[in-house]
Write a protein that holds these residues in place. Structure first.
Motif, PDB file in Angstrom:
ATOM      1  N   THR A  28       0.865  -1.181   0.000  1.00  0.00           N
ATOM      2  CA  THR A  28       0.000   0.000   0.000  1.00  0.00           C
ATOM      3  C   THR A  28       0.896   1.223   0.000  1.00  0.00           C
ATOM      4  OG1 THR A  28      -1.732  -1.153   1.222  1.00  0.00           O
ATOM      5  CG2 THR A  28      -1.792   1.261   1.249  1.00  0.00           C
ATOM      6  N   GLU A  35      -4.360   6.976  -1.534  1.00  0.00           N
ATOM      7  CA  GLU A  35      -3.736   5.715  -1.156  1.00  0.00           C
ATOM      8  C   GLU A  35      -4.061   4.657  -2.214  1.00  0.00           C
ATOM      9  OE1 GLU A  35      -3.444   4.315   3.159  1.00  0.00           O
ATOM     10  OE2 GLU A  35      -5.003   3.004   2.312  1.00  0.00           O
ATOM     11  N   THR A  37      -3.249   0.441  -3.594  1.00  0.00           N
ATOM     12  CA  THR A  37      -2.806  -0.895  -3.199  1.00  0.00           C
ATOM     13  C   THR A  37      -2.476  -1.714  -4.449  1.00  0.00           C
ATOM     14  OG1 THR A  37      -4.165  -0.868  -1.206  1.00  0.00           O
ATOM     15  CG2 THR A  37      -3.425  -3.019  -1.974  1.00  0.00           C
TER      16      THR A  37
END
Length: 202
Positions: A28, A35, A37
């Motif tokens: 991540t 953000e 991932t």
């Protein structure tokens, strides 16, 4: 690169990690309030199972190398040390020589070996010009304890030499033999016998 923070499922906090175990990996990474991932799956490379390499040699330029591979899916073949590859497992029309073979699966797992293609010149010209004056076995160093006998067109034995001798200079009993075709019988250490003919040109 370029993000503020990275958090891996392994606990590491760098933008790149080195792993050695097959399995799933998650990272991540963050830039400001955004953000992201990313998921990675590390799989074990399938091995290359080269069961056999069949060499057809002592056939002039009609020599070949054939790779017998158990599972050929994703496999490519090279006989020049890995410079060029092809998808088919047979290489034809090869000159006598030394070939560095490479077999790769999925651009990862590889198996390498050296293959020797034996050969005898189709002709020689014993005129003492320093070029092709001696008729002998190509790559003789790779064929220990061979015996090579030479005959005229009537079957008369003109000479026999082995790996400790240079070869035939086109003479018999201190006499210069004429331009013609001559026959040979090559016996290798393995017991294999190769027969054929060649030309003496003056």
């Amino acid at each position: 690169t370029g993000f503020e923070d990275y958090v891996w499922s392994t606990g590491e906090r760098t933008n790149a990690i080195e792993v050695f175990e097959v399995g799933d990996y998650i990272v991540t990474f963050r830039s400001g309030s955004c953000e992201y991932t990313q998921f990675f799956q590390l799989q074990e490379s399938r091995s290359v199972d080269v069961k056999d390499i069949v060499v057809k040699d002592f056939n002039g330029v009609d020599n070949s190398i054939t790779f017998n591979v158990g599972d050929s899916d994703g496999v490519v073949y090279s006989i020049d040390g890995g410079t060029t590859f092809q998808n088919t497992n047979v290489f034809r029309g090869l000159e006598p020589g030394i070939y560095d073979t490479v077999v790769i699966r999925d651009q990862c797992t590889r198996e390498s070996s050296t293959v020797i293609i034996g050969g005898l010149n189709a002709f020689f010209t014993p005129n003492n010009d320093g070029i092709n004056d001696i008729w002998t076995l190509d790559n003789a160093d790779f064929f220990p304890n061979f015996e090579l006998s030479i005959f005229d067109r009537y079957g008369k034995l003109l000479g026999t030499f082995n790996d400790a001798q240079v070869g035939w200079d086109g003479t018999f009993g201190n006499r210069t033999m004429p331009s013609s075709n001559y026959w040979y019988r090559l016996t290798l250490e393995s017991g294999r016998v190769v027969q054929g003919y060649f030309a003496l040109k003056r």
